[in-house]
Design a protein around this motif. Structure first.
Motif, PDB file in Angstrom:
ATOM      1  N   VAL A  75       0.837  -1.203   0.000  1.00 43.31           N
ATOM      2  CA  VAL A  75       0.000   0.000   0.000  1.00 43.31           C
ATOM      3  C   VAL A  75       0.872   1.254   0.000  1.00 43.31           C
ATOM      4  N   GLU A  76       1.973   1.200   0.717  1.00 43.96           N
ATOM      5  CA  GLU A  76       2.902   2.338   0.767  1.00 43.96           C
ATOM      6  C   GLU A  76       3.490   2.628  -0.614  1.00 43.96           C
ATOM      7  N   ARG A  77       3.867   1.549  -1.303  1.00 42.20           N
ATOM      8  CA  ARG A  77       4.528   1.737  -2.602  1.00 42.20           C
ATOM      9  C   ARG A  77       3.553   1.996  -3.749  1.00 42.20           C
ATOM     10  N   TYR A  78       2.470   1.220  -3.771  1.00 43.73           N
ATOM     11  CA  TYR A  78       1.616   1.243  -4.976  1.00 43.73           C
ATOM     12  C   TYR A  78       0.203   1.769  -4.739  1.00 43.73           C
ATOM     13  N   GLY A  79      -0.153   2.019  -3.495  1.00 43.28           N
ATOM     14  CA  GLY A  79      -1.538   2.444  -3.233  1.00 43.28           C
ATOM     15  C   GLY A  79      -2.438   1.241  -3.008  1.00 43.28           C
ATOM     16  N   ALA A  80      -3.711   1.411  -3.358  1.00 44.91           N
ATOM     17  CA  ALA A  80      -4.732   0.406  -3.013  1.00 44.91           C
ATOM     18  C   ALA A  80      -4.379  -0.980  -3.539  1.00 44.91           C
ATOM     19  N   LEU A  81      -4.635  -1.975  -2.699  1.00 44.41           N
ATOM     20  CA  LEU A  81      -4.437  -3.369  -3.094  1.00 44.41           C
ATOM     21  C   LEU A  81      -5.800  -4.009  -3.289  1.00 44.41           C
ATOM     22  N   LYS A  82      -6.135  -4.260  -4.566  1.00 45.75           N
ATOM     23  CA  LYS A  82      -7.449  -4.835  -4.876  1.00 45.75           C
ATOM     24  C   LYS A  82      -7.296  -5.961  -5.880  1.00 45.75           C
ATOM     25  N   SER A  83      -8.273  -6.856  -5.843  1.00 41.51           N
ATOM     26  CA  SER A  83      -8.260  -7.959  -6.788  1.00 41.51           C
ATOM     27  C   SER A  83      -9.704  -8.290  -7.143  1.00 41.51           C
ATOM     28  N   PHE A  84      -9.943  -8.601  -8.407  1.00 42.28           N
ATOM     29  CA  PHE A  84     -11.307  -8.927  -8.830  1.00 42.28           C
ATOM     30  C   PHE A  84     -11.329 -10.277  -9.535  1.00 42.28           C
ATOM     31  N   SER A  85     -12.456 -10.940  -9.403  1.00 44.58           N
ATOM     32  CA  SER A  85     -12.600 -12.242 -10.042  1.00 44.58           C
ATOM     33  C   SER A  85     -13.961 -12.319 -10.718  1.00 44.58           C
ATOM     34  N   GLN A  86     -13.977 -12.836 -11.949  1.00 42.60           N
ATOM     35  CA  GLN A  86     -15.237 -12.929 -12.695  1.00 42.60           C
ATOM     36  C   GLN A  86     -15.587 -14.386 -12.989  1.00 42.60           C
ATOM     37  N   TYR A  87     -16.900 -14.662 -12.979  1.00 42.95           N
ATOM     38  CA  TYR A  87     -17.381 -16.032 -13.192  1.00 42.95           C
ATOM     39  C   TYR A  87     -16.970 -16.598 -14.545  1.00 42.95           C
ATOM     40  N   LYS A  88     -16.485 -17.814 -14.513  1.00 41.52           N
ATOM     41  CA  LYS A  88     -16.273 -18.599 -15.742  1.00 41.52           C
ATOM     42  C   LYS A  88     -16.883 -19.967 -15.502  1.00 41.52           C
ATOM     43  N   PRO A  89     -17.600 -20.509 -16.485  1.00 40.27           N
ATOM     44  CA  PRO A  89     -18.227 -21.816 -16.244  1.00 40.27           C
ATOM     45  C   PRO A  89     -17.166 -22.902 -16.066  1.00 40.27           C
ATOM     46  N   PRO A  90     -17.465 -23.906 -15.238  1.00 38.85           N
ATOM     47  CA  PRO A  90     -16.538 -25.035 -15.123  1.00 38.85           C
ATOM     48  C   PRO A  90     -16.387 -25.705 -16.487  1.00 38.85           C
ATOM     49  N   PRO A  91     -15.290 -26.379 -16.738  1.00 44.58           N
ATOM     50  CA  PRO A  91     -15.082 -26.995 -18.062  1.00 44.58           C
ATOM     51  C   PRO A  91     -16.133 -28.065 -18.358  1.00 44.58           C
ATOM     52  N   GLY A  92     -16.464 -28.184 -19.623  1.00 42.72           N
ATOM     53  CA  GLY A  92     -17.347 -29.269 -20.055  1.00 42.72           C
ATOM     54  C   GLY A  92     -18.818 -29.065 -19.759  1.00 42.72           C
ATOM     55  N   VAL A  93     -19.209 -27.850 -19.420  1.00 40.98           N
ATOM     56  CA  VAL A  93     -20.624 -27.588 -19.128  1.00 40.98           C
ATOM     57  C   VAL A  93     -21.297 -27.010 -20.376  1.00 40.98           C
ATOM     58  N   HIS A  94     -22.364 -27.680 -20.833  1.00 43.21           N
ATOM     59  CA  HIS A  94     -23.062 -27.208 -22.035  1.00 43.21           C
ATOM     60  C   HIS A  94     -24.552 -27.140 -21.783  1.00 43.21           C
ATOM     61  N   TRP A  95     -25.190 -26.144 -22.341  1.00 45.77           N
ATOM     62  CA  TRP A  95     -26.629 -25.989 -22.171  1.00 45.77           C
ATOM     63  C   TRP A  95     -27.230 -25.452 -23.462  1.00 45.77           C
ATOM     64  N   ASP A  96     -28.319 -26.050 -23.885  1.00 42.79           N
ATOM     65  CA  ASP A  96     -29.005 -25.614 -25.096  1.00 42.79           C
ATOM     66  C   ASP A  96     -30.333 -24.966 -24.699  1.00 42.79           C
TER      67      ASP A  96
END
Lengths: 166, 746
Positions: free
Chosen positions: B567-588
């Motif tokens: 925080v001293e060196r770079y300022g705010a420490l933040k991280s974000f994560s966005q939904y990704k479907p698990p592998p092999g999931v299909h829906w019609d």
């Protein structure tokens, strides 16, 4: 009482959580509203406004009542205790409150102040409640979240804390 | 440093403020210059508004009055369709539809004023039940009263009926409306004006739903609208979509009042009469089964009553449709479903979201089929339970280990089911007591997260930030509504980072400050959003490690020091994560085939009842809920979810009866709409099996919130059938219906 009399303000003297107040109120105002709006004691909740749910429970001279059904003039000279008075005077939680936290007795929390007071009142009258005593002692307080099981656990634990076997 | 936080009953984050009464709900807040708002509603179910008149004796010039003409943007509650107006404009489609808004600083005068407004309506023919709607008695929505249809088609059911040596069993089942009955009614405060935009504080499940609705209502860009969730006194689905309505109303009043704060709090009667309820339903089953008791075909027709506007009915219908064939393997399944319009207030989200209705029908039908084959209900189900590698009705291959038979065994062991079943049968036949006893069960599953491609569309985001002292804050719009979001998110994040639980807290859900992690619905908060919390937290650690400030192994002090330096060196420490479907999931979406849900919770519930054949009272004496929900993050919160859900299911089955008259609920009081009290419920005994879900957070958690609503009604009616010998097909089963059923059977 005529409309005019009902809307004419009057003085009501009572003690709330140990502090004596002289309140300038409409005599038919609900105790619930006076507590929440005039005294800013918002821990007392309104759930139904007709005495069914118990969210507005307070103790008047040690008796559990629904404050939505009490015209404020009825507490003239009385001792009123609200949820804020259960922990009054310090950071120490009441055994019932501590047990509610530990046992999962509070979920959304809106019934909790009334439920805690109902449990406090139950234990004051029945220090060693049976399962049936607990069920019936709390039956005037509705909880939609817990299914009551964790609330029963909390009451039992509070009894154990108090050194009494339930 | 914390070693194992997952699975431990840590204290609820906001527990202390709730037990002391310090927690602030929206009605506990006040603002300088605040007005109170009220809603004038339609007295009739359907008709043309002729006039609105303001009665004598009210100082109307002191009031803020809002009609449809005052709406700056579009007069439509943005949800799936734009068919529901905020305020009726010339026409009403249901009783209690909002027509006009009033605000004043004196709430007593406000109530007198509300009663002094007369809405004169030329009544038009209306439909009040799904049967009338299906029959097209009157067309009240679109061209055919149908909001949505689905077809799930596996194999070919029509090929089956003519095959030899099959038993064909038919049945029809229905369920009534149910009120969510959160103890805190709907309420909001709004501040809105052209200069500052719109801010709404309130009791709600989904801040970004309200945000989206306000953008449309006021024609404002996203940054000019802010929605903040206050402590919320229960939701159960009832605060999924409705806060967009009441929030918009308060904001319209504030806008007209030049930005003075406006508070609207419904009283219980208004909340019950005007807001959403569980969809009433009708289900028809036609089942083909071999003489050995193997399912060959299930033909299911499922209809829900959506009320006057589309709202969420299409998605409620979807979940009900997908759950309609249950946790069984059957080569030929057809589910045809419809959501239809009636002139009652729109039905909406309620825990289970369509699944309790279709599962009720299925689990009653399967007891009937078992009887026709000559097998016990348990043996019949054992022969048909779905197993790993087999496919559901939508063709989803179950890739997780599933052991329904094991759950059944466990539930039977805990209840001594087989011995009781036999004993009750004997005693009911032998003695002349008016007390008849029965035991029954239901086996079912519940999918976690949005259906099909829903999570893909949502693309939820969660953030995490750490300050210079190393304290972590989770940034999510997922709300704490009693179920424990604050607590489990803190557990998941502290577990991911190896930090103390007390070092992690949740930011208040405020669209001005947190990303859109999606709505708090669909048993998705733990499994879907919790996974994002975990990845966002891990992102913080990776950032610190990438910056060379944190070693692979670290202590809590090392963490704090790394955060301080970052925080001293770079300022705010933040991280974000966005939904990704698990592998092999299909829906019609077109064919309604594929992986309907990422994961399912599996369950067997057993109910034991006593029916008094003199008073027609039914008492549930014991209830055991056995389920597999993946890793249990917090044993007390998880058990609390099950116990509360079962209590609501018992209410749905035996106590909670919405009485309608001309499209209006007439028992809109807690006095005569009865939910279970502490004296009414049996012991609710909860047992978890844990089968970690590989894509779940905290070592494999799945969804849990809705599951316990599903099994109670069929388990109890199956038990009542043993007690009475009568095959009841409708819930709620009120004493009057029990009396009629028993008399007809004598």
């Amino acid at each position: 009482m005529s409309d005019e009399e009902m809307s004419r303000e009057a003085d009501v003297r009572c003690t709330v959580n140990g502090t004596t107040h002289t309140l300038r109120v409409r005599p038919m105002a609900r105790l619930l509203d006076v507590l929440r709006e005039d005294l800013h004691l918002t821990g007392t909740k309104e759930g139904c406004g007709e005495g069914e749910c118990g969210a507005c429970s307070v103790l008047i001279d040690g008796e559990l009542v629904n404050s939505c059904l009490v015209p404020v003039l009825q507490v003239e000279g009385a001792q009123v205790q609200t949820i804020e008075g259960v922990t009054a005077g310090g950071a120490e939680l009441h055994a019932v409150q501590q047990a509610f936290i530990e046992c999962g007795g509070a979920q959304c929390g809106i019934c909790t102040p009334g439920m805690v007071l109902a449990a406090v009142s139950l234990l004051a009258h029945t220090p060693q409640p049976t399962d049936a005593d607990i069920r019936h002692g709390l039956a005037g307080n509705l909880c939609r979240c817990t299914g009551y099981m964790k609330i029963f656990d909390a009451v039992v634990r509070a009894c154990e804390r108090a050194g009494v076997k339930a | 440093m914390q070693t194992e936080i997952v699975g431990k009953p840590v204290p609820r984050k906001e527990g202390r403020s709730k037990v002391t009464g310090a927690a602030r709900y929206v009605d506990d807040l006040s603002m300088p210059g605040m007005l109170y708002g009220a809603t004038v509603r339609s007295p009739v179910a359907r008709g043309r508004i002729r006039a609105v008149t303001f009665g004598e004796g009210i100082p109307w010039d002191e009031f803020v009055v809002v009609t449809a003409k005052d709406i700056p943007g579009e007069n439509a509650v943005a949800l799936i369709l734009l068919d529901q107006p905020y305020l009726a404009d010339g026409f009403v489609n249901h009783a209690e539809e909002p027509v006009l808004l009033l605000a004043h600083e004196d709430k007593h005068l406000l109530e007198r004023a509300r009663r002094a407004v007369t809405v004169d309506i030329e009544p038009l023919p209306a439909v009040f039940t799904l049967e009338e709607s299906l029959a097209g008695k009157e067309i009240v929505w679109g061209e055919d009263n149908v909001f949505k249809t689905y077809l799930v088609d596996k194999g070919d059911v029509d090929e089956v009926w003519a095959q030899p040596d099959l038993l064909i069993v038919e049945g029809e089942y229905s369920t009534g409306a149910q009120e969510q009955l959160y103890i805190e009614t709907n309420g909001v405060i709004a501040v809105a004006n052209a200069a500052e935009g719109v801010t709404v504080w309130g009791s709600m499940q989904c801040p970004y739903y309200v945000h989206k609705a306000l953008l449309k209502l006021f024609a404002l860009p996203p940054e000019r609208v802010r929605v903040v969730q206050c402590e919320t006194g229960g939701g159960f689905g009832g605060k999924e979509e409705y806060p967009s309505m009441i929030g918009g109303h308060a904001a319209l009043l504030s806008w007209k009042a030049g930005g003075r704060p406006v508070k609207i709090i419904y009283d219980r009667a208004e909340d019950m009469v005007a807001t959403t309820k569980r969809h009433p339903s009708l289900t028809r089953h036609r089942t083909a089964v071999t003489r050995e008791g193997k399912l060959v075909a299930m033909d299911i027709e499922f209809v829900v009553d959506g009320g006057a506007y589309a709202t969420l009915s299409a998605v409620v219908l979807s979940r009900g449709t997908i759950h309609a064939a249950g946790p069984y393997t059957c080569p030929n399944v057809r589910v045809r479903s419809r959501a239809v319009a009636t002139n009652v207030p729109p039905h909406g989200a309620f825990r289970g979201f369509g699944a309790p209705q279709s599962i009720f029908a299925l689990e009653r039908q399967l007891d009937k089929v078992a009887g026709a084959v000559g097998l016990s209900p348990a043996e019949f189900r054992r022969r048909n339970f779905i197993r790993e590698g087999e496919t559901t009705a939508t063709g989803q291959v179950i890739r997780e280990p599933v052991d329904m038979a094991g759950l059944l065994d466990r539930a039977f062991e805990l209840t001594d089911y087989e011995a009781k079943r036999e004993r009750f049968a004997r005693e009911n036949a032998e003695n002349n007591s008016t007390q008849k006893r029965g035991i029954g069960f239901a086996s079912f599953m519940h999918g976690a997260g949005f259906t099909g491609s829903g999570e893909d569309y949502l693309k939820s985001i969660v953030g995490a930030e750490a300050d210079a002292e190393g304290r972590v804050r989770v940034l999510a719009a997922s709300t704490e509504i009693g179920q424990g979001t604050n607590t489990i998110f803190a557990q998941i994040a502290s577990n991911a980072l190896g930090l103390d639980y007390d070092l992690v807290e949740m930011a208040q859900p405020d669209t001005g400050n947190v990303p859109d992690s999606g709505p708090t619905v669909a048993s998705r908060t733990c499994m879907i959003v919790g996974k994002l919390v975990e990845s966002a937290a891990v992102g913080l650690r990776q950032t610190l490690q990438g910056a060379g400030l944190l070693t692979e192994e670290y202590t809590q002090d090392g963490w704090r020091e790394a955060c301080r330096q970052y925080v001293e060196r770079y300022g705010a420490l933040k991280s974000f994560s966005q939904y990704k479907p698990p592998p092999g999931v299909h829906w019609d979406d077109e064919k309604y085939q594929g992986d309907a849900y990422g994961a399912y919770a599996w369950a067997v519930y057993v109910a034991e009842v006593t029916v008094d054949t003199l008073t027609y009272e039914t008492r549930v004496d014991d209830f055991v809920a056995v389920q597999e929900v993946g890793k249990v993050v917090h044993p007390i919160l998880a058990a609390g979810q099950i116990e509360g859900g079962v209590a609501q299911a018992i209410g749905f089955t035996l106590y909670e009866n919405v009485v309608w008259q001309d499209g209006r609920m007439i028992n809109n009081q807690m006095t005569n709409y009865v939910m279970p009290t502490s004296a009414d419920l049996p012991p609710i005994r909860v047992h978890f099996e844990e089968q970690p879900y590989q894509y779940g957070p905290a070592g494999g958690a799945k969804g849990i919130g809705e599951l316990p609503m599903d099994g109670g009604a069929p388990a109890i009616l199956n038990a009542i059938e043993q007690a009475t010998g009568v095959r009841f097909t409708h819930v709620p089963l009120m004493p009057e219906a029990l009396m009629r059923g028993l008399n007809e059977n004598r």
